[in-house]
Scaffold this motif. Structure first.
Motif, PDB file in Angstrom:
ATOM      1  N   PHE A  42       0.778  -1.235   0.000  1.00  0.00           N
ATOM      2  CA  PHE A  42       0.000   0.000   0.000  1.00  0.00           C
ATOM      3  C   PHE A  42       0.816   1.294   0.000  1.00  0.00           C
ATOM      4  CE2 PHE A  42      -2.983  -3.095   1.785  1.00  0.00           C
ATOM      5  CZ  PHE A  42      -4.117  -2.825   1.050  1.00  0.00           C
ATOM      6  N   ILE A  43       2.112   1.213   0.275  1.00  0.00           N
ATOM      7  CA  ILE A  43       2.900   2.437   0.475  1.00  0.00           C
ATOM      8  C   ILE A  43       4.026   2.510  -0.552  1.00  0.00           C
ATOM      9  CG2 ILE A  43       4.424   3.609   2.126  1.00  0.00           C
ATOM     10  CD1 ILE A  43       2.586   2.596   4.337  1.00  0.00           C
ATOM     11  N   ASP A  44       4.186   3.679  -1.189  1.00  0.00           N
ATOM     12  CA  ASP A  44       5.204   3.828  -2.225  1.00  0.00           C
ATOM     13  C   ASP A  44       6.615   3.791  -1.634  1.00  0.00           C
ATOM     14  OD1 ASP A  44       6.112   6.529  -1.499  1.00  0.00           O
ATOM     15  OD2 ASP A  44       4.189   7.216  -2.262  1.00  0.00           O
ATOM     16  N   GLY A  48       7.992   4.463   2.174  1.00  0.00           N
ATOM     17  CA  GLY A  48       8.629   3.343   2.863  1.00  0.00           C
ATOM     18  C   GLY A  48      10.004   3.721   3.389  1.00  0.00           C
ATOM     19  N   GLU A  49      10.771   4.425   2.570  1.00  0.00           N
ATOM     20  CA  GLU A  49      12.102   4.881   2.980  1.00  0.00           C
ATOM     21  C   GLU A  49      11.998   5.861   4.155  1.00  0.00           C
ATOM     22  OE1 GLU A  49      16.026   7.033   0.950  1.00  0.00           O
ATOM     23  OE2 GLU A  49      14.245   6.652  -0.276  1.00  0.00           O
ATOM     24  N   LEU A  50      11.025   6.769   4.080  1.00  0.00           N
ATOM     25  CA  LEU A  50      10.798   7.724   5.169  1.00  0.00           C
ATOM     26  C   LEU A  50      10.472   6.989   6.470  1.00  0.00           C
ATOM     27  CD1 LEU A  50      10.418  10.667   6.169  1.00  0.00           C
ATOM     28  CD2 LEU A  50       8.039  10.484   5.425  1.00  0.00           C
ATOM     29  N   LEU A  51       9.595   5.993   6.384  1.00  0.00           N
ATOM     30  CA  LEU A  51       9.234   5.223   7.574  1.00  0.00           C
ATOM     31  C   LEU A  51      10.432   4.479   8.156  1.00  0.00           C
ATOM     32  CD1 LEU A  51       5.768   3.858   6.420  1.00  0.00           C
ATOM     33  CD2 LEU A  51       6.173   5.509   8.262  1.00  0.00           C
ATOM     34  N   ASP A  52      11.308   3.969   7.288  1.00  0.00           N
ATOM     35  CA  ASP A  52      12.527   3.298   7.771  1.00  0.00           C
ATOM     36  C   ASP A  52      13.395   4.264   8.578  1.00  0.00           C
ATOM     37  OD1 ASP A  52      11.824   0.891   6.616  1.00  0.00           O
ATOM     38  OD2 ASP A  52      13.081   1.164   4.842  1.00  0.00           O
ATOM     39  N   TYR A  53      13.561   5.474   8.058  1.00  0.00           N
ATOM     40  CA  TYR A  53      14.379   6.471   8.770  1.00  0.00           C
ATOM     41  C   TYR A  53      13.696   6.941  10.052  1.00  0.00           C
ATOM     42  CZ  TYR A  53      17.372   6.676   4.620  1.00  0.00           C
ATOM     43  OH  TYR A  53      18.219   6.358   3.585  1.00  0.00           O
ATOM     44  N   LYS A  73       3.875   0.931  13.017  1.00  0.00           N
ATOM     45  CA  LYS A  73       2.667   0.162  12.705  1.00  0.00           C
ATOM     46  C   LYS A  73       1.433   1.056  12.751  1.00  0.00           C
ATOM     47  CE  LYS A  73       4.272  -4.349  14.271  1.00  0.00           C
ATOM     48  NZ  LYS A  73       4.202  -5.384  15.300  1.00  0.00           N
ATOM     49  N   ASP A  74       1.375   1.930  13.751  1.00  0.00           N
ATOM     50  CA  ASP A  74       0.226   2.834  13.861  1.00  0.00           C
ATOM     51  C   ASP A  74       0.153   3.783  12.669  1.00  0.00           C
ATOM     52  OD1 ASP A  74      -0.593   1.643  16.202  1.00  0.00           O
ATOM     53  OD2 ASP A  74       0.062   3.266  17.524  1.00  0.00           O
ATOM     54  N   ILE A  75       1.306   4.323  12.255  1.00  0.00           N
ATOM     55  CA  ILE A  75       1.335   5.221  11.086  1.00  0.00           C
ATOM     56  C   ILE A  75       0.847   4.476   9.847  1.00  0.00           C
ATOM     57  CG2 ILE A  75       2.839   6.488   9.486  1.00  0.00           C
ATOM     58  CD1 ILE A  75       4.602   7.179  11.956  1.00  0.00           C
ATOM     59  N   ILE A  76       1.387   3.286   9.624  1.00  0.00           N
ATOM     60  CA  ILE A  76       1.037   2.509   8.429  1.00  0.00           C
ATOM     61  C   ILE A  76      -0.454   2.179   8.419  1.00  0.00           C
ATOM     62  CG2 ILE A  76       1.354   0.278   7.279  1.00  0.00           C
ATOM     63  CD1 ILE A  76       4.359   0.511   8.180  1.00  0.00           C
ATOM     64  N   LYS A  77      -0.980   1.745   9.562  1.00  0.00           N
ATOM     65  CA  LYS A  77      -2.403   1.370   9.604  1.00  0.00           C
ATOM     66  C   LYS A  77      -3.306   2.576   9.346  1.00  0.00           C
ATOM     67  CE  LYS A  77      -2.013  -2.834  12.250  1.00  0.00           C
ATOM     68  NZ  LYS A  77      -2.287  -3.583  13.463  1.00  0.00           N
ATOM     69  N   ILE A  78      -2.933   3.725   9.878  1.00  0.00           N
ATOM     70  CA  ILE A  78      -3.721   4.941   9.638  1.00  0.00           C
ATOM     71  C   ILE A  78      -3.710   5.295   8.148  1.00  0.00           C
ATOM     72  CG2 ILE A  78      -3.841   7.440  10.041  1.00  0.00           C
ATOM     73  CD1 ILE A  78      -2.515   6.791  12.842  1.00  0.00           C
ATOM     74  N   VAL A  79      -2.513   5.324   7.555  1.00  0.00           N
ATOM     75  CA  VAL A  79      -2.365   5.696   6.146  1.00  0.00           C
ATOM     76  C   VAL A  79      -3.143   4.733   5.253  1.00  0.00           C
ATOM     77  CG1 VAL A  79      -0.688   5.831   4.244  1.00  0.00           C
ATOM     78  CG2 VAL A  79      -0.148   6.890   6.441  1.00  0.00           C
ATOM     79  N   VAL A  80      -2.993   3.437   5.517  1.00  0.00           N
ATOM     80  CA  VAL A  80      -3.632   2.433   4.672  1.00  0.00           C
ATOM     81  C   VAL A  80      -5.158   2.487   4.798  1.00  0.00           C
ATOM     82  CG1 VAL A  80      -3.897  -0.053   4.292  1.00  0.00           C
ATOM     83  CG2 VAL A  80      -1.615   0.935   4.584  1.00  0.00           C
ATOM     84  N   ARG A 191      12.583  15.261  -1.448  1.00  0.00           N
ATOM     85  CA  ARG A 191      12.281  14.507  -2.654  1.00  0.00           C
ATOM     86  C   ARG A 191      10.774  14.287  -2.815  1.00  0.00           C
ATOM     87  NH1 ARG A 191      15.168   9.941  -1.826  1.00  0.00           N
ATOM     88  NH2 ARG A 191      13.416   8.553  -1.517  1.00  0.00           N
ATOM     89  N   MET A 192      10.091  13.960  -1.717  1.00  0.00           N
ATOM     90  CA  MET A 192       8.648  13.726  -1.782  1.00  0.00           C
ATOM     91  C   MET A 192       7.889  15.003  -2.149  1.00  0.00           C
ATOM     92  SD  MET A 192       8.190  11.116   1.455  1.00  0.00           S
ATOM     93  CE  MET A 192       6.468  10.677   1.183  1.00  0.00           C
ATOM     94  N   ILE A 193       8.370  16.134  -1.681  1.00  0.00           N
ATOM     95  CA  ILE A 193       7.740  17.418  -2.059  1.00  0.00           C
ATOM     96  C   ILE A 193       7.952  17.665  -3.557  1.00  0.00           C
ATOM     97  CG2 ILE A 193       7.987  19.920  -1.843  1.00  0.00           C
ATOM     98  CD1 ILE A 193       8.162  19.439   1.209  1.00  0.00           C
ATOM     99  N   ASP A 194       9.175  17.413  -4.042  1.00  0.00           N
ATOM    100  CA  ASP A 194       9.447  17.569  -5.476  1.00  0.00           C
ATOM    101  C   ASP A 194       8.586  16.637  -6.325  1.00  0.00           C
ATOM    102  OD1 ASP A 194      11.331  19.481  -4.896  1.00  0.00           O
ATOM    103  OD2 ASP A 194      13.058  18.142  -5.094  1.00  0.00           O
ATOM    104  N   GLU A 195       8.363  15.425  -5.818  1.00  0.00           N
ATOM    105  CA  GLU A 195       7.537  14.436  -6.541  1.00  0.00           C
ATOM    106  C   GLU A 195       6.034  14.755  -6.450  1.00  0.00           C
ATOM    107  OE1 GLU A 195       8.548  10.867  -4.442  1.00  0.00           O
ATOM    108  OE2 GLU A 195      10.414  10.539  -5.543  1.00  0.00           O
ATOM    109  N   GLY A 196       5.676  15.634  -5.503  1.00  0.00           N
ATOM    110  CA  GLY A 196       4.277  15.972  -5.319  1.00  0.00           C
ATOM    111  C   GLY A 196       3.521  14.955  -4.466  1.00  0.00           C
ATOM    112  N   SER A 197       4.253  14.086  -3.752  1.00  0.00           N
ATOM    113  CA  SER A 197       3.574  13.083  -2.936  1.00  0.00           C
ATOM    114  C   SER A 197       3.269  13.576  -1.519  1.00  0.00           C
ATOM    115  CB  SER A 197       4.387  11.772  -2.890  1.00  0.00           C
ATOM    116  OG  SER A 197       5.696  12.001  -2.434  1.00  0.00           O
TER     117      SER A 197
END
Length: 198
Positions: A42-44, A48-53, A73-80, A191-197
């Motif tokens: 579910f996560i690009d 995913g890289e941001l969550l790892d950091y 886990k809480d962040i991922i479940k909320i986003v998904v 990078r995510m801001i540049d990508e528009g995500s």
């Protein structure tokens, strides 16, 4: 607080509701998936890289692998879950307006974090705490009609941690041990801001 509908479904007794059943099935599958597997589905890559950091940052700050894993886990479940609701057209017009307000507020908060990192002596803890709490309130309002108290608890847990004054002060100290993680997080956010995500 208004009574919530049972787990992403329709009103009880309203007859057969295939969309509601589909949503409940997605939620059930979601609950059975491991967090890493769920993230990959579910996560690009950038998120995913941001969550790892963020995991490494929170683990270093708390000294607790368990607490850091729970936060992620809480962040991922909320986003998904929000993604599932959005893709299944569950938000009404007012909620879509609120979702857009939340997106803009969150983007503004992220840009402030980047600025506080890049510009010496610009860190404004009170502004950041206020901005995070406003984001939390918007998110809680957005999910109120759709998700359970458990999901609200996840939102509270995540925002309580990241809006903690002591954590923010430590994060933005120029000689902080957390700086090595912040450098990587800022690079991904830019990078995510540049990508528009974001």
């Amino acid at each position: 607080m208004a009574t919530r509908k049972g787990k992403l479904g329709a009103e009880a007794g309203a007859g057969f509701d295939s969309k509601g059943i589909g949503l409940r099935a997605q939620k059930k599958i979601l609950g059975k998936m491991s967090t890493k597997r769920m993230a990959k589905v579910f996560i690009d890559d950038s998120t995913g890289e941001l969550l790892d950091y963020l995991y490494k940052l929170t683990k270093e700050y708390t000294g607790s692998k368990k607490e850091s894993e729970k936060l992620m886990k809480d962040i991922i479940k909320i986003v998904v879950k929000i993604g599932i609701l959005y893709r299944n057209d569950q938000f009404n017009k007012d909620e879509l307006i609120l979702a857009e307000r939340f997106r803009k507020k969150f983007r503004s908060t992220v840009m402030s974090v980047i600025s506080f990192y890049e510009v010496d002596y610009s860190f404004d803890r009170n502004y950041l705490v206020r901005s995070l709490k406003e984001s939390r309130d918007m998110l809680n309002s957005l999910i109120d009609r759709h998700l359970t108290d458990k999901s609200h608890g996840r939102v509270e847990h995540v925002f309580k941690f990241f809006a903690d004054e002591e954590f923010l002060d430590t994060l933005f100290e120029s000689d902080s041990q957390l700086r090595q993680h912040l450098v990587r997080i800022i690079a991904v956010l830019n990078r995510m801001i540049d990508e528009g995500s974001i």
